[in-house]
Enzyme design. Structure first.
Site, mmCIF file in Angstrom:
data_model
loop_
_atom_site.group_PDB
_atom_site.id
_atom_site.type_symbol
_atom_site.label_atom_id
_atom_site.label_comp_id
_atom_site.label_asym_id
_atom_site.label_seq_id
_atom_site.Cartn_x
_atom_site.Cartn_y
_atom_site.Cartn_z
ATOM 1 C CE LYS A 77 -1.780 -0.782 4.025
ATOM 2 N NZ LYS A 77 -1.275 -2.076 4.163
ATOM 3 N NE ARG B 160 -4.608 0.607 8.913
ATOM 4 C CZ ARG B 160 -3.229 0.215 9.154
ATOM 5 N NH1 ARG B 160 -3.065 -0.901 9.593
ATOM 6 N NH2 ARG B 160 -2.368 0.995 8.398
ATOM 7 N NE ARG C 65 7.929 -2.692 6.046
ATOM 8 C CZ ARG C 65 6.580 -2.711 5.970
ATOM 9 N NH1 ARG C 65 6.130 -1.833 5.052
ATOM 10 N NH2 ARG C 65 6.088 -3.197 6.988
ATOM 11 N NE ARG D 7 6.460 -0.384 9.660
ATOM 12 C CZ ARG D 7 5.424 -0.428 8.999
ATOM 13 N NH1 ARG D 7 5.234 0.082 7.887
ATOM 14 N NH2 ARG D 7 4.433 -0.834 9.504
ATOM 15 N NE ARG E 191 2.229 -4.643 10.967
ATOM 16 C CZ ARG E 191 3.412 -4.517 10.382
ATOM 17 N NH1 ARG E 191 4.399 -5.061 10.575
ATOM 18 N NH2 ARG E 191 3.163 -3.795 9.180
#
Ligand code: AP5
Ligand code: MG
Length: 212
Positions: A13, A88, A123, A156, A167
């Site tokens: 996203k 969300r 990431r 992160r 999550r």
């Protein structure tokens, strides 16, 4: 025109929505980025959001809705917004309607669980400016250093396996119902995010242009 990006964590996203905002010269708002900056600065919002983000839970609706109202009021834009990661929950989507914000397109970017795990584990983000990279699919020119600002690239804190699992649970429970919500409103554009960044960008831009 206002465009919402929805989908599971790690589906791409952020990557796609930043490019869309640049392409159409729209404002860009990521509730995740705002909360990570607040967390880093030690502000009241950051302190309130910290424990939720670190556990992989959604931050309470009341807090996020208040935040988005402030951001929309303080940053008027000409060409509309790209909203990355908001709404969300159904309550957030209803609050957005009540703020009088017309959503013209919802891009639902999905991806398989294997893809999601590979994307989040590789990431890296710039500690200074927040720009996002991937060790394999989108590496920095110099390992560990941000191309844009020279900052240090870090993982992160919510990109560890335990938090990723939480999550995903939160996503299935609270965010996935928005798919039907926006389908009923005939706003939903489903895009399979299991391809290259460029291929997906082409599909996203086509879906948005068809709606203008
Ligand atoms: P947020 O920051 O929004 O995280 P998320 O939704 O969990 O999604 P991610 O940012 O992890 O993934 P993404 O889909 O943006 O993927 P990306 O493009 O980076 O939220 C974090 C937390 O904040 C939440 O858990 C919650 O606590 C809180 N929060 C935020 N908004 C909230 C709200 N509205 N309500 C309540 N709480 C809220 O891509 C991932 C990686 O893959 C990158 O490395 C990228 O380079 C790579 N990549 C992307 N696309 C491709 C591709 N096509 N091929 C190969 N690699 C790719
Ligand atoms: Mg993101």
């Amino acid at each position: 025109m206002n465009v919402v990006f929805l989908g599971p964590p790690g589906a791409g996203k952020g990557t796609q929505s930043v490019m869309v905002a640049e392409y159409f010269e729209m404002g860009y708002i990521s509730t995740g980025n705002i909360m990570r900056s607040a967390l880093k600065s030690g502000s009241e919002l950051g302190n309130l959001a910290k424990s939720y983000i670190e556990k992989g839970e959604l931050v309470p609706d009341s807090l996020v809705i208040k935040l988005i109202k402030e951001v929309l009021t303080l940053n008027p834009v000409e060409n509309g917004y790209v909203l990355d990661g908001f709404p969300r929950t159904i309550a957030q989507a209803e609050a957005l309607d009540n703020m009088g914000m017309v959503v013209n397109k919802v891009i639902f970017l999905d991806a398989s669980e294997d893809t999601i795990l590979a994307r989040m584990s590789g990431r890296r983000v710039c500690e200074a400016c927040g720009k996002s990279y991937h060790l394999i699919s989108k590496p920095a020119k110099v390992d560990g250093i941000c191309d844009k600002c020279g900052g240090t690239l870090i993982k992160r804190t919510d990109d560890n396996l335990e938090t990723i699992v939480e999550r995903l649970k939160e996503y299935h429970k609270k965010t996935e119902p928005l798919r039907q919500f926006y389908l009923n409103k005939k706003m939903l554009n489903f895009i399979n995010g299991d391809g290259t960044i460029d291929d997906i960008q082409g599909k996203v831009i086509k879906a948005i242009k068809e709606g203008i």
